[in-house]
Design a protein around this motif. Structure first.
Motif, short mmCIF file in Angstrom:
data_model
loop_
_atom_site.label_atom_id
_atom_site.label_comp_id
_atom_site.label_asym_id
_atom_site.label_seq_id
_atom_site.Cartn_x
_atom_site.Cartn_y
_atom_site.Cartn_z
N MET A 1 -23.84 -19.25 -4.45
CA MET A 1 -22.28 -18.98 -4.72
C MET A 1 -21.80 -18.19 -3.61
N ILE A 2 -20.51 -18.72 -3.79
CA ILE A 2 -18.56 -18.76 -3.00
C ILE A 2 -18.13 -17.91 -3.99
N GLU A 3 -17.91 -16.58 -3.05
CA GLU A 3 -17.63 -15.02 -3.97
C GLU A 3 -15.65 -15.03 -3.21
N ILE A 4 -14.77 -14.57 -3.71
CA ILE A 4 -13.62 -14.96 -2.50
C ILE A 4 -12.59 -13.73 -3.49
N LEU A 5 -11.96 -13.14 -2.30
CA LEU A 5 -11.73 -11.97 -3.12
C LEU A 5 -9.99 -12.41 -2.24
N ALA A 6 -9.31 -12.47 -2.96
CA ALA A 6 -7.84 -12.32 -2.74
C ALA A 6 -6.67 -11.33 -3.35
N VAL A 7 -6.00 -11.20 -2.49
CA VAL A 7 -5.61 -9.03 -2.83
C VAL A 7 -3.68 -10.12 -2.12
N ASP A 8 -2.76 -9.13 -3.26
CA ASP A 8 -1.82 -9.38 -2.79
C ASP A 8 -0.56 -9.53 -3.73
N ASP A 9 0.27 -8.41 -3.92
CA ASP A 9 1.22 -8.00 -5.30
C ASP A 9 1.58 -9.16 -5.71
N ASP A 10 1.64 -9.84 -5.62
CA ASP A 10 2.81 -10.89 -6.18
C ASP A 10 1.69 -11.34 -7.28
N VAL A 27 -16.07 -18.24 -7.53
CA VAL A 27 -16.06 -17.21 -8.62
C VAL A 27 -14.76 -16.01 -7.39
N VAL A 28 -13.44 -16.25 -8.07
CA VAL A 28 -12.11 -15.60 -7.05
C VAL A 28 -11.61 -13.91 -8.03
N THR A 29 -11.67 -13.67 -7.27
CA THR A 29 -11.51 -12.49 -7.44
C THR A 29 -10.00 -11.68 -6.75
N VAL A 30 -9.52 -11.66 -8.28
CA VAL A 30 -7.76 -11.12 -8.10
C VAL A 30 -7.28 -9.44 -7.53
N LEU A 31 -6.51 -8.96 -6.88
CA LEU A 31 -6.31 -7.51 -7.10
C LEU A 31 -4.56 -7.58 -6.27
N ASP A 32 -4.00 -6.61 -7.41
CA ASP A 32 -2.50 -6.98 -6.66
C ASP A 32 -2.12 -5.27 -5.95
N ASP A 33 -3.12 -4.50 -6.30
CA ASP A 33 -3.06 -3.40 -5.45
C ASP A 33 -3.94 -2.76 -4.30
N PRO A 34 -3.64 -3.06 -3.14
CA PRO A 34 -4.01 -3.09 -1.77
C PRO A 34 -4.91 -1.53 -1.98
N MET A 35 -4.27 -0.75 -2.62
CA MET A 35 -4.77 0.43 -2.78
C MET A 35 -5.75 1.02 -3.77
N LYS A 36 -6.04 0.10 -4.89
CA LYS A 36 -7.46 -0.08 -5.55
C LYS A 36 -8.37 -0.90 -5.39
N LEU A 37 -8.41 -1.21 -3.98
CA LEU A 37 -9.91 -2.30 -3.24
C LEU A 37 -11.01 -1.30 -3.42
N ASP A 38 -12.02 -1.30 -3.90
CA ASP A 38 -13.48 -0.09 -3.53
C ASP A 38 -14.27 -1.85 -2.37
N GLU A 39 -13.58 -0.80 -1.41
CA GLU A 39 -14.51 -0.77 -0.08
C GLU A 39 -15.78 -0.87 -0.65
N ARG A 40 -16.85 -0.73 -1.86
CA ARG A 40 -18.17 -0.60 -2.12
C ARG A 40 -18.33 -2.92 -2.09
N PRO A 55 3.59 -3.84 -0.36
CA PRO A 55 3.74 -1.94 -0.50
C PRO A 55 2.99 -1.07 -0.79
N GLY A 56 2.84 0.19 -0.20
CA GLY A 56 1.71 1.16 0.37
C GLY A 56 0.59 0.55 0.97
N LEU A 57 0.24 -0.45 1.43
CA LEU A 57 -1.31 -0.42 2.21
C LEU A 57 -0.45 -2.17 2.41
N ASP A 58 -0.12 -2.66 3.50
CA ASP A 58 0.71 -4.52 3.94
C ASP A 58 -0.86 -4.58 4.55
N GLY A 59 -0.46 -5.93 4.73
CA GLY A 59 -2.32 -6.94 5.13
C GLY A 59 -2.88 -6.22 6.48
#
Length: 219
Positions: A1-10, A27-40, A55-59
């Motif tokens: 099972m391949i898991e992918i994370l996508a981070v974009d404010d759009d 399996v895709v996880t999306v996140l629209d606020d990079p400040m909420k990324l859980d590094e764990r 905004p806040g934290l660029d790529g």
């Protein structure tokens, strides 16, 4: 099972990415606020997509922050096509970039190509079936809870997990953990595995399988 994370404010782009890649079986996880990324949670992903202009934290800043925590490919999503910008992204640990606006076909092809050629040695973190190894710190977690293992127990788990599916004799495991000149016997491996299983069983999992007459493997 391949898991992918996508981070974009759009959120629109995130939904397009989620639908396009989910249809490929990822399996895709999306996140629209990079400040909420859980590094764990980073160790469970096989590929990460990062928007450059957020905004806040660029790529680029986010890549610098997490590059030493993950081994997987990081692909930038960017409308910035100047060579110096692209070189900066690759120079800080990015593996590739996809220029906005992009089509679904290009997205799928780029992602598939990187996953196919992803064969680098894992040095930072790897997640297998809910069990996460923090390889620099020599610590093991089940989901978000750390399981306390001795140095030898950790070494056995890491060796079997990174070679999952392969069966190793007690003698081979003993050699890996204690070296050729180790004074322990293979009965020590039996006892270590017993204790490892007891710790995992508290979480309802038993990743080490006995192959009778041969040895052990990570399921």
């Amino acid at each position: 099972m391949i898991e992918i994370l996508a981070v974009d404010d759009d959120k629109g782009i995130l939904e397009m990415i989620r639908k396009a890649l989910s249809r490929e079986g990822y399996v895709v996880t999306v996140l629209d606020d990079p400040m909420k990324l859980d590094e764990r949670t980073l160790g469970k992903y096989q590929l990460i997509l990062l928007d450059v202009m957020m905004p806040g934290l660029d790529g680029f800043s986010l890549c610098r922050k997490i590059r030493n925590l993950v081994d997987c490919p990081i692909l930038f999503l960017t409308a910035r096509t100047a060579e110096k910008d692209l070189m900066e992204g690759l120079g800080i640990g990015g593996d590739d970039y996809i220029t906005k606006p992009f089509g679904i076909g290009e997205l799928r092809a780029r992602v598939a190509a990187h996953i196919r050629r992803e064969n680098r040695e894992k040095k930072h973190a790897v997640c297998i079936g809910g069990v996460r190894f923090s390889m620099e710190e020599k610590r093991i977690f089940y989901e978000d809870t750390e399981i306390g293992f001795t140095k030898a127990q950790y070494s056995i788990c890491e060796f079997l997990a990174l070679n999952r599916g392969q069966v190793f004799s007690k003698e081979r495991i003993l050699e890996h953990v204690f070296g050729f000149d180790g004074e322990s016997s293979d009965s020590a491996i039996t006892e270590h595995v017993k204790n490892i299983r007891a710790k995992f069983q508290k979480f309802g999992v038993n990743p080490i399988e006995t192959v009778w007459g041969i040895g052990y493997r990570w399921k």
